[in-house]
Scaffold this motif. Sequence first.
Motif, PDB file in Angstrom:
ATOM      1  N   PRO A 144       5.525 -18.080 -19.637  1.00 61.16           N
ATOM      2  CA  PRO A 144       5.053 -16.712 -19.882  1.00 61.16           C
ATOM      3  C   PRO A 144       3.530 -16.601 -19.878  1.00 61.16           C
ATOM      4  O   PRO A 144       2.841 -17.583 -20.146  1.00 61.16           O
ATOM      5  N   ARG A 148      -3.243 -13.673 -25.610  1.00 64.31           N
ATOM      6  CA  ARG A 148      -3.701 -14.338 -26.847  1.00 64.31           C
ATOM      7  C   ARG A 148      -4.577 -15.542 -26.462  1.00 64.31           C
ATOM      8  O   ARG A 148      -4.271 -16.237 -25.493  1.00 64.31           O
ATOM      9  N   ARG A 151      -4.471 -21.732 -28.691  1.00 64.11           N
ATOM     10  CA  ARG A 151      -4.739 -22.471 -29.934  1.00 64.11           C
ATOM     11  C   ARG A 151      -5.275 -23.851 -29.538  1.00 64.11           C
ATOM     12  O   ARG A 151      -5.156 -24.242 -28.368  1.00 64.11           O
ATOM     13  N   TYR A 160       2.080 -21.428 -22.264  1.00 65.05           N
ATOM     14  CA  TYR A 160       1.660 -20.112 -21.767  1.00 65.05           C
ATOM     15  C   TYR A 160       0.626 -20.288 -20.662  1.00 65.05           C
ATOM     16  O   TYR A 160      -0.064 -21.304 -20.610  1.00 65.05           O
ATOM     17  N   GLU A 179       8.967  -8.242 -17.396  1.00 63.30           N
ATOM     18  CA  GLU A 179       9.014  -7.630 -18.728  1.00 63.30           C
ATOM     19  C   GLU A 179       7.746  -8.013 -19.453  1.00 63.30           C
ATOM     20  O   GLU A 179       7.088  -8.989 -19.107  1.00 63.30           O
ATOM     21  N   HIS A 180       7.405  -7.213 -20.457  1.00 61.03           N
ATOM     22  CA  HIS A 180       6.261  -7.567 -21.286  1.00 61.03           C
ATOM     23  C   HIS A 180       6.424  -6.927 -22.662  1.00 61.03           C
ATOM     24  O   HIS A 180       7.235  -6.015 -22.837  1.00 61.03           O
ATOM     25  N   GLY A 181       5.684  -7.451 -23.613  1.00 59.59           N
ATOM     26  CA  GLY A 181       5.748  -6.907 -24.956  1.00 59.59           C
ATOM     27  C   GLY A 181       4.452  -7.194 -25.681  1.00 59.59           C
ATOM     28  O   GLY A 181       3.623  -7.976 -25.198  1.00 59.59           O
ATOM     29  N   TYR A 183       2.765  -8.398 -29.359  1.00 57.92           N
ATOM     30  CA  TYR A 183       3.071  -9.033 -30.634  1.00 57.92           C
ATOM     31  C   TYR A 183       1.754  -9.348 -31.312  1.00 57.92           C
ATOM     32  O   TYR A 183       0.903 -10.012 -30.704  1.00 57.92           O
ATOM     33  N   TYR A 188       2.288 -10.239 -24.117  1.00 61.94           N
ATOM     34  CA  TYR A 188       3.067 -11.383 -23.629  1.00 61.94           C
ATOM     35  C   TYR A 188       3.975 -10.878 -22.521  1.00 61.94           C
ATOM     36  O   TYR A 188       4.428  -9.737 -22.570  1.00 61.94           O
ATOM     37  N   GLY A 189       4.296 -11.717 -21.545  1.00 60.93           N
ATOM     38  CA  GLY A 189       5.238 -11.242 -20.535  1.00 60.93           C
ATOM     39  C   GLY A 189       5.548 -12.271 -19.459  1.00 60.93           C
ATOM     40  O   GLY A 189       4.893 -13.310 -19.350  1.00 60.93           O
ATOM     41  N   THR A 190       6.591 -11.956 -18.698  1.00 57.96           N
ATOM     42  CA  THR A 190       7.054 -12.830 -17.609  1.00 57.96           C
ATOM     43  C   THR A 190       6.681 -12.204 -16.279  1.00 57.96           C
ATOM     44  O   THR A 190       7.061 -11.067 -16.008  1.00 57.96           O
TER      45      THR A 190
END
Length: 313
Positions: A144, A148, A151, A160, A179-181, A183, A188-190
């Motif tokens: 994905p 962000r 880390r 990622y 898709e994405h979202g 958070y 985030y998404g594919t």
Amino acid sequence: PAPPQAFLKPHFNYNPATDNLIPCKEAGLAFSKGEILHVVNREDANWWQACKVEGEGTGLIPSQFLEEKRKAFMSKKKKKKIMYLTSKNAEFDRYELQIYEEVTKMPPFQRKTLVLIGAQGVGRRSLKNRLIVMNPLRYGTTVPFTSRPPREEERDGQNYCFVTREQMERDIKDSRYLEHGEYDGNLYGTKIDSIHEVVEAGRTCILDVNPQALKVLKTAEFMPFVVFIAAPELDTLRDMHKAVVDAGLTTKLLTENDLKKTVDESARIRRAYSHYFDLTIVSDNLDKAFDKLQDTVERLFEEPQWVPVSWVY
Ligand code: 5GP
């Protein structure tokens, strides 16, 4: 006019015994959603002659035209519900309201994608990872993208692919994401290209995405085999979670409310999307669920498969 012969997959159950429209109930052919029918005569506007491809039975089935009229009549009675459906998600409805889907039998072939659908917490991620570990040459998955920042221990392209928010927003606008979202303030998404990369490397791409992505996936471009991983009964789910916690496999404790949410979410997905499912596996035992999944997808490489005609012609 439609050619007289065709193979059709109905998206509804039919029982002539409870149908007030059929002139002779004995002449009707009962069938279940998803059962492949060989239609041999479509001359009559209302009643077609058909037989089942597997199992016994020949008789009359309602024509596309008759079922459309029946649906329109029913939806007048249930006006509110239909209005809600169409305003919310017109694209999804077109498939949902499909009556018969024309299908064709293909020799064994490798699906481009294997799509695992289900509520959070039914084990889709671990089923996906197990399949890939068992057979890394046959199965792969996407990495994905996220806006962000990485880390400390994270490497780009491993868990990622890290991109800027601007880049991601631009690509989302250009429909480059399946898709994405959002958070915690990050996207985030594919990406669709990531799926193609796995397929072009000769692997089936396993996706554990939200069911909303199904309408995009159910095309020749992605040739999916869709598996619904259903939540078990609440008591079983509670026992399974306790076993995982007792074995020290997770530190994330789920509350009774979380478990109930999983069961409810699973039922909701089944109601809204069952017409997309090629297979349903109840996740009441992860080892058994894995064996069933592996067995079914391996058989796809060896057995002929019924697919929408639009994938072929
Ligand atoms: P983290 O930043 O801790 O790695 O992930 C936070 C959350 O991002 C995850 O719990 C998950 O809900 C969401 N997430 C991760 N990958 C994806 C993705 O590909 N698509 C969407 N929509 N959400 C994701």
